[in-house]
Design an enzyme around this catalytic site. Structure first.
Site: not given
Length: 830
Positions: A195, A272, A344, A347
């Site tokens: 971000e 991975s 996600d 934040d």
């Protein structure tokens, strides 16, 4: 003169004698902590005897009459082999490293205290289910039994490092295991840095539309995102391009410099591979599963192999010392593997501070006080440091010096973070324990509903089917969010705040796909609109293409074909990009004499033109390719981004492709803004190749055929504490020439900066392949050895096998484990 000579000889002889005596003394004290695997010991906390059978690779097979005692045995085995690692991990998450290592680890402690993960782990203990609570308690008792034995029998303090860094060791607690699980979430998360980087780049670009080039979305429909200056009033466009001075103890990315820092550098977040075949795509008619999770390398590796004989049957695979569960492995009924989902789950919010009262911040309802408390960090050989920890309704407040937040924070604001790992009812460990007891895919998916963080893609195989489920809490965001979680947002705006978590049923799930194959390389695997999109920043756009080719070229697969795929070193990226960037350079130009830059360029292009893209450690072409791409990206972005170009330490293949295919006008990156001529992409490609060859020749000479990729691409399994100590580093660090690269299935992620940017620092520390047609033919390996003791032969004995692409048996056959054991430890109730 002869008298002087005799005295000098005596002094020299005495010094040699004292040196030998000191070395023998150090060896004796260090060797006292080498575990004895063949013994009988009476301990408190057991209900019946426990046997720990060590096979030839030092993998413990734990047998007991109850599951509780099995977990006790695992705790004891972990403490035998990895006590220093466990204690260090615990101190890291507690923010107490400086008590042992002094001021150099203060930046780590400061940041860990601000996230307050250990307090959250303590709060999560009552949230565990009864079975997990019993396992945690028994496991802690097993660790403490080893600590008691060390103290009673003077066993060298349990590890050689304890002599160098003497500090009291507290008994192990159930919260410690939960806390180490939370620490794994730190190591696997790069969302905060992503971000901040997107905001910094947005503020630096001359044209907002160029953001989609340099930070492209994964293949699929591009998402129109606003510029950071549009959504953040008061932030100054261009300000982020000013070179920032690094705060004390922090690197250029605002991360702690310490080798003990768990915070991943850019490009070194979790990755991975995992893939599975249904019976219809298996030559033997049984399911197949392969998994190789990628983390930062260390000595010893983070992974530890173990077998637990539970009442319903055996479970075997990879554990992390400190956590009582098999994280990737198999039972009699089920196999499972993990890959980072890149969900996600974090934040960043900009909180407005009340100009009239700095102890308050703006909320949707008006000004509210920060939740504040003091925290004291004790520092070895230094004065204690007092921190003021502040939290908002969104989460903890972080200083602007960390993660370079200051460069994107408007005046009068502070940054806070919402993150799923900050849960006070984190039942992730209950999910891990429940997975070991699952008897089929449906039970496994149900058990992992309790998983909170870090989010993973769980790949499963039972006797008849395969599946993949994204596990971990998914934040519920408002469709009207200003930034959709891609950029820092205003924290008091209701549409930007989280609205709880989405139901588990909304986590992506794939069961028995029609083609009979499932795979994940951290690639984009679902295309759903925001806010159920999973993420905008996927971890892979390249390895998946090579995996698809390997899987589809065979009608059926075997254990060996899965091993072949795990170890594949052919770069799809090299094969696709080299024809693009070199299309105007191949076999062109006038003949050039030996020793000239033009001849060197022609020789390099000849080698690359005949190369098949295999990143083999013995070849020169991988180094030529990697150096060229690195110089090319730097040349493309430096004039547009200025100092922000330093953020891009790894090549983004999608960006390079967009530029050379001129997608949406991306060719504009080839023109150097500060120069009068208008450069073409062919000009930049040629200049970048010359720059790369100059870099190579200054360091390694002009004989290109003599170069070896593996000389630079060494796997750096370094001891996190002693790895930089002169002399000692030669005994504790494990360096190995390796094949692979940033974008190959056998991934060897390069460090990206420094004197050798191609050092291999992040990859598959564990590999496992499970064949349910013949389960005992399953195999696994780790990248160093089982022991964390540098004097143990098991410190690095698996490392050479790992480097050569070899494996050891992953068998649940008790007779096989006992047949060639290196010792049997029998624990009896006191």
């Amino acid at each position: 003169m002869s008298t002087l000579f005799r005295w000098l000889l005596r002094i020299a002889g005495g010094l040699v004698f004292l040196t030998v005596l000191a070395v023998l003394g150090v060896y004796y004290l260090a060797s006292r902590s080498l575990p004895d695997y063949d013994k009988t010991l009476r301990v408190a906390g057991l209900s019946a005897p426990v046997e720990i059978v060590r096979d030839t690779a030092d993998v413990p097979h734990v047998f007991a009459e109850s599951d509780r005692d099995v977990f006790f045995g695992l705790g004891y085995a972990h403490a035998q082999d990895r006590l220093w690692q466990m204690i260090t991990l615990r101190r890291t998450v507690q923010g107490r490293l400086s008590e042992v290592f002094g001021a150099r680890t203060l930046p780590v402690d400061r940041l860990m205290r601000r996230f307050d993960l250990y307090r959250l782990a303590i709060a999560s203990v009552p949230a565990q289910d009864a079975r997990t609570s019993a396992a945690l308690t028994a496991y802690a008792a097993g660790v403490n039994a080893r600590l008691a034995e060390i103290n009673r029998d003077a066993l060298g303090r349990g590890a050689p490092e304890m002599f160098l860094f003497d500090a009291p060791v507290a008994p192990w607690q159930p919260a410690d295991s939960i806390a180490i699980g939370k620490l794994m979430a730190v190591q696997l998360s790069g969302a905060l840095e992503d971000e901040v980087q997107r905001a910094r780049v947005s503020l630096s670009l001359p044209e907002p539309s160029m953001l989609q080039d340099i930070l492209p979305d994964a293949p699929g429909a591009a998402i129109a995102a606003p510029g950071y200056a549009q959504v953040m009033p008061g932030v100054i466009p261009g300000a982020a391009s000013t070179r920032l001075a690094s705060a004390a103890g922090l690197d250029d990315f605002g991360l702690p410099r310490s080798s003990l820092s768990p915070f991943p550098r850019p490009g070194q977040e979790g990755a991975s591979n995992a893939f599975a075949a249904a019976p219809s795509r298996s030559a033997s008619g049984g399911t197949l599963l392969a998994n190789d999770p990628h983390l930062g390398f260390s000595a010893p590796a983070i992974w530890y192999l173990a077998r637990l004989e539970l009442q319903q049957g055996g479970v075997i695979g990879a554990t992390i010392p400190g956590i009582p569960s098999i994280l990737s492995g198999r039972s009699h009924f089920l196999g499972w593997g993990l890959t980072s989902s890149y969900l996600d789950d974090l934040d960043v919010f900009m909180e407005e501070v009340n100009p009239e009262n700095p102890e308050q911040y703006r909320t949707p309802e008006g000004w509210a006080p920060f939740e504040s408390r003091k925290s004291i960090i004790n520092v070895k050989d230094g004065a204690p440091v007092t921190l003021t920890l502040r939290w908002t309704e969104n989460g903890p407040v972080l200083p602007g010096s960390h993660f370079r937040l200051a460069s994107v924070t408007p005046q009068g604001h502070v940054a806070s973070v919402s993150w799923t790992a900050l849960s006070e009812a984190d039942t992730t460990l209950s999910a891990g324990v429940g997975l070991m007891y699952a008897r089929n895919i449906d039970e496994a998916i149900a058990a992992t509903e309790a998983h909170v963080a870090p989010s993973q893609n769980l790949t499963l195989a039972d006797a008849s089917g395969i599946a993949m489920k994204t596990i971990g809490a998914m934040p519920a965001r408002d469709p009207a969010s200003d930034t959709q979680g891609r950029l820092p947002a205003l924290g008091w705006q209701p549409q930007n705040r989280w609205q709880g978590m989405l139901p588990y049923s909304r986590n992506p799930e794939f069961v028995n796909p029609r083609g009979g194959l499932l795979g994940n390389t951290n690639n984009k695997f679902i295309d759903r609109p925001f806010p159920e999109h999973v993420t905008f920043d996927w971890g892979d756009t390249q390895r998946i293409h090579r995996w698809q080719r390997l899987m589809q070229t065979r009608q059926v697969h075997t254990r060996d074909s899965f091993i072949e795929a795990q170890l594949d070193t052919v770069s799809f990226t090299a094969r696709s990009l080299l024809p693009l960037i070199g299309r105007d350079l191949w076999f062109t130009g006038d003949p050039a004499p030996e020793g000239t830059p033009e001849r060197l360029r022609q020789d390099a292009l000849t080698l690359l033109a005949e190369w098949n893209g295999e990143m083999n450690e013995h070849l020169p072409e991988p180094l030529l390719y990697a150096a060229w791409l690195r110089a090319l990206q730097e040349k493309l972005i430096r004039d547009e981004l200025g100092p922000v170009a330093d953020d891009f330490i790894h090549v983004d293949p999608v960006f390079i492709e967009r530029v050379f295919r001129d997608i949406d006008g991306a060719r504009r990156w080839c023109d150097i803004l500060q120069s009068t001529p208008r450069e073409s992409c062919s000009d930049i490609a040629r200049q970048s190749l010359d720059t790369a060859l100059l870099w190579i020749s200054e360091r390694y000479g002009d004989n290109l055929e003599s170069l070896r990729w593996g000389d630079l691409h060494q796997a750096a399994h370094d001891h996190p504490v002693l790895g930089d100590v002169p002399v000692l580093r030669y005994f504790v660090n494990i360096r190995q020439s390796t094949s692979g690269g940033d974008n190959t299935l056998m991934r060897g992620r390069t460090v990206g900066t420094g004197e050798n940017p191609f050092l291999n620092v992040h990859g598959a520390g564990f590999r496992g392949v499970y064949d349910f047609a013949d389960p005992d033919s399953s195999v696994f390996i780790t990248s160093t050895g089982q022991s964390g003791h540098p004097l143990s032969r098991h410190y690095d004995d698996l490392g050479e096998l790992w480097r050569r692409g070899e494996y050891i048996p992953m068998s649940l056959d008790e007779a096989l484990a006992r047949a060639a054991s290196v010792g049997v430890t029998r624990l009896e109730p006191r």
